[in-house]
Design a protein around this motif. Structure first.
Motif, short mmCIF file in Angstrom:
data_model
loop_
_atom_site.label_atom_id
_atom_site.label_comp_id
_atom_site.label_asym_id
_atom_site.label_seq_id
_atom_site.Cartn_x
_atom_site.Cartn_y
_atom_site.Cartn_z
N SER A 68 0.82 -1.21 0.00
CA SER A 68 0.00 0.00 0.00
C SER A 68 0.85 1.26 0.00
O SER A 68 0.39 2.34 -0.37
CB SER A 68 -0.93 0.01 1.22
N PHE A 69 2.10 1.14 0.45
CA PHE A 69 3.04 2.26 0.53
C PHE A 69 2.50 3.41 1.39
O PHE A 69 2.89 4.55 1.21
CB PHE A 69 3.39 2.79 -0.89
N ARG A 70 1.62 3.08 2.29
CA ARG A 70 1.09 4.08 3.20
C ARG A 70 1.77 3.95 4.55
O ARG A 70 2.16 2.85 4.96
CB ARG A 70 -0.43 3.91 3.38
N ARG A 71 1.87 5.07 5.26
CA ARG A 71 2.41 5.03 6.61
C ARG A 71 1.38 4.36 7.51
O ARG A 71 0.23 4.79 7.59
CB ARG A 71 2.71 6.44 7.12
N LEU A 72 1.78 3.30 8.17
CA LEU A 72 0.86 2.57 9.03
C LEU A 72 0.72 3.28 10.37
O LEU A 72 1.72 3.76 10.92
CB LEU A 72 1.36 1.14 9.25
N PRO A 73 -0.49 3.35 10.89
CA PRO A 73 -0.67 4.00 12.19
C PRO A 73 0.01 3.20 13.29
O PRO A 73 0.03 1.96 13.26
CB PRO A 73 -2.20 4.02 12.37
N ILE B 59 -7.99 5.50 21.40
CA ILE B 59 -8.24 4.06 21.29
C ILE B 59 -9.45 3.74 20.41
O ILE B 59 -9.41 2.81 19.60
CB ILE B 59 -8.41 3.43 22.69
N PHE B 60 -10.52 4.54 20.55
CA PHE B 60 -11.74 4.22 19.82
C PHE B 60 -12.06 5.23 18.71
O PHE B 60 -13.15 5.18 18.13
CB PHE B 60 -12.93 4.14 20.79
N GLN B 61 -11.15 6.11 18.41
CA GLN B 61 -11.44 7.14 17.40
C GLN B 61 -11.72 6.55 16.02
O GLN B 61 -12.62 6.99 15.32
CB GLN B 61 -10.28 8.14 17.33
N THR B 62 -10.97 5.53 15.63
CA THR B 62 -11.19 4.93 14.31
C THR B 62 -12.55 4.26 14.23
O THR B 62 -13.27 4.42 13.23
CB THR B 62 -10.08 3.90 13.99
N ALA B 63 -12.93 3.52 15.27
CA ALA B 63 -14.23 2.85 15.28
C ALA B 63 -15.37 3.87 15.24
O ALA B 63 -16.36 3.67 14.53
CB ALA B 63 -14.35 1.97 16.53
N MET B 64 -15.23 4.96 16.00
CA MET B 64 -16.27 5.99 16.01
C MET B 64 -16.35 6.66 14.65
O MET B 64 -17.45 6.91 14.13
CB MET B 64 -15.96 7.01 17.10
N ARG B 65 -15.21 6.96 14.06
CA ARG B 65 -15.20 7.64 12.76
C ARG B 65 -15.88 6.78 11.69
O ARG B 65 -16.67 7.28 10.89
CB ARG B 65 -13.76 7.94 12.35
N ARG B 66 -15.59 5.49 11.68
CA ARG B 66 -16.20 4.60 10.68
C ARG B 66 -17.71 4.54 10.85
O ARG B 66 -18.46 4.53 9.87
CB ARG B 66 -15.60 3.20 10.81
N ALA B 67 -18.17 4.49 12.10
CA ALA B 67 -19.61 4.43 12.36
C ALA B 67 -20.30 5.71 11.91
O ALA B 67 -21.41 5.67 11.36
CB ALA B 67 -19.87 4.18 13.84
N ILE B 68 -19.65 6.84 12.12
CA ILE B 68 -20.24 8.12 11.73
C ILE B 68 -20.29 8.26 10.22
O ILE B 68 -21.31 8.67 9.65
CB ILE B 68 -19.45 9.28 12.37
N VAL B 69 -19.20 7.91 9.56
CA VAL B 69 -19.15 7.99 8.09
C VAL B 69 -20.24 7.12 7.46
O VAL B 69 -20.89 7.50 6.49
CB VAL B 69 -17.76 7.58 7.57
N ALA B 70 -20.47 5.94 8.03
CA ALA B 70 -21.48 5.02 7.50
C ALA B 70 -22.89 5.59 7.62
O ALA B 70 -23.78 5.23 6.85
CB ALA B 70 -21.39 3.67 8.21
N VAL C 136 -33.16 12.66 13.68
CA VAL C 136 -32.18 12.70 14.77
C VAL C 136 -31.99 11.31 15.33
O VAL C 136 -32.95 10.67 15.76
CB VAL C 136 -32.62 13.65 15.91
N HIS C 137 -30.74 10.82 15.35
CA HIS C 137 -30.44 9.52 15.90
C HIS C 137 -29.22 9.61 16.81
O HIS C 137 -28.63 10.70 16.98
CB HIS C 137 -30.21 8.49 14.79
N GLY C 138 -28.84 8.49 17.40
CA GLY C 138 -27.74 8.49 18.35
C GLY C 138 -26.68 7.45 18.04
O GLY C 138 -26.94 6.43 17.41
N LEU C 139 -25.46 7.75 18.51
CA LEU C 139 -24.36 6.80 18.45
C LEU C 139 -23.66 6.84 19.79
O LEU C 139 -23.30 7.92 20.28
CB LEU C 139 -23.37 7.18 17.35
N THR C 140 -23.46 5.67 20.41
CA THR C 140 -22.74 5.61 21.67
C THR C 140 -21.61 4.60 21.55
O THR C 140 -21.72 3.60 20.83
CB THR C 140 -23.66 5.22 22.84
N LEU C 141 -20.54 4.88 22.25
CA LEU C 141 -19.41 3.96 22.27
C LEU C 141 -19.84 2.61 22.81
O LEU C 141 -19.46 1.56 22.29
CB LEU C 141 -18.28 4.53 23.11
N ALA C 142 -20.66 2.62 23.88
CA ALA C 142 -21.04 1.37 24.53
C ALA C 142 -22.50 1.38 24.94
O ALA C 142 -23.14 2.42 25.02
CB ALA C 142 -20.16 1.13 25.76
N HIS C 143 -23.01 0.17 25.18
CA HIS C 143 -24.36 0.00 25.73
C HIS C 143 -24.21 -0.72 27.06
O HIS C 143 -23.62 -1.79 27.15
CB HIS C 143 -25.22 -0.82 24.79
#
Length: 226
Positions: free
Chosen positions: A22-27, A102-113, A218-225
């Motif tokens: 991929s030649f990308r810088r890995l996080p 720690i959870f920024q990537t997971a939150m970002r993906r859920a929001i984008v979707a 209007v809907h919601g997104l939470t890290l945890a239930h």
């Protein structure tokens, strides 16, 4: 070498052929595999269609049948298990701001979707912000455009939600005020973000105020239930 933000063990990462090509810088990894494995993802195919609680059938759970049919739906990403509770204790209550990543990537993906037109974090009181130094929800959303559309009525937090029983939480009066002009909300598709969904009272109060102020869906997104 990096150390795990949760247990301080050395973190190693496996690099695949696809990563190399991929030649990308890995996080850089922020937690070790052992700590990450202790977080339990919610199976999004087996949840309550309103609150996001994992259950056998994708239907309305017994808690949600008590809420009015207002169209509000929440999605939660993780179970509020012991590992998530330890994370929240260290991040939110001990003020370890490093853990926000720690959870920024997971939150970002859920929001984008979800494709919202506006992302609104649940606010904290000015006194809590001063004492902690950050809004834990905004920390999880770092790098994501968001609008602080709400503010708290009280300067100082009263009895913590964690110290209330279910009935007391459900009877909590509207804690928020609008922090922007109504015309900024008109017909907007809004996603409210919070850390943990317990009874749903807090995030539903926010949703009600935004709808009453002119918002569309209007809907919601939470890290945890919980």
């Amino acid at each position: 070498m990096a150390s795990c933000l949760l247990c301080s063990q050395i973190v190693t990462s496996e690099i695949t052929l696809a990563d190399l090509l991929s030649f990308r810088r890995l996080p850089d990894p922020v937690i070790c595999g052992n700590c990450e494995d202790q977080f339990e993802r919610i199976d999004q195919q087996r949840t309550c269609v309103q609150c996001g609680r994992e259950q056998e059938q994708p239907e309305i759970c017994q808690d949600c049948v008590r809420w009015p049919e207002d169209g509000f739906k929440n999605r939660a990403l993780y179970h509020y298990n012991d590992q998530l509770k330890r994370f929240m204790s260290q991040y939110k209550f001990n003020g370890d701001y490093r853990l926000r990543v720690i959870f920024q990537t997971a939150m970002r993906r859920a929001i984008v979707a979800w494709h919202p037109e506006m992302v609104v974090p649940i606010p904290i009181t000015p006194v809590t912000l001063y004492q902690r130094g950050f809004n834990q929800v905004a920390g999880l959303l770092e790098g994501i455009p968001m609008v602080e559309a709400l503010r708290t009525k009280q300067r100082e937090k009263g009895t913590p939600q964690a110290d209330k029983n279910r009935q007391q939480r459900l009877l909590t009066p509207q804690p928020f005020l609008l922090n922007i002009e109504n015309d900024q909300l008109v017909n907007k598709r809004i996603l409210i973000v919070d850390d943990v969904y317990t009874t749903g009272r807090t995030i539903r109060h926010a949703a009600t105020l935004l709808r009453e102020s002119g918002a569309g869906e209007v809907h919601g997104l939470t890290l945890a239930h919980g």
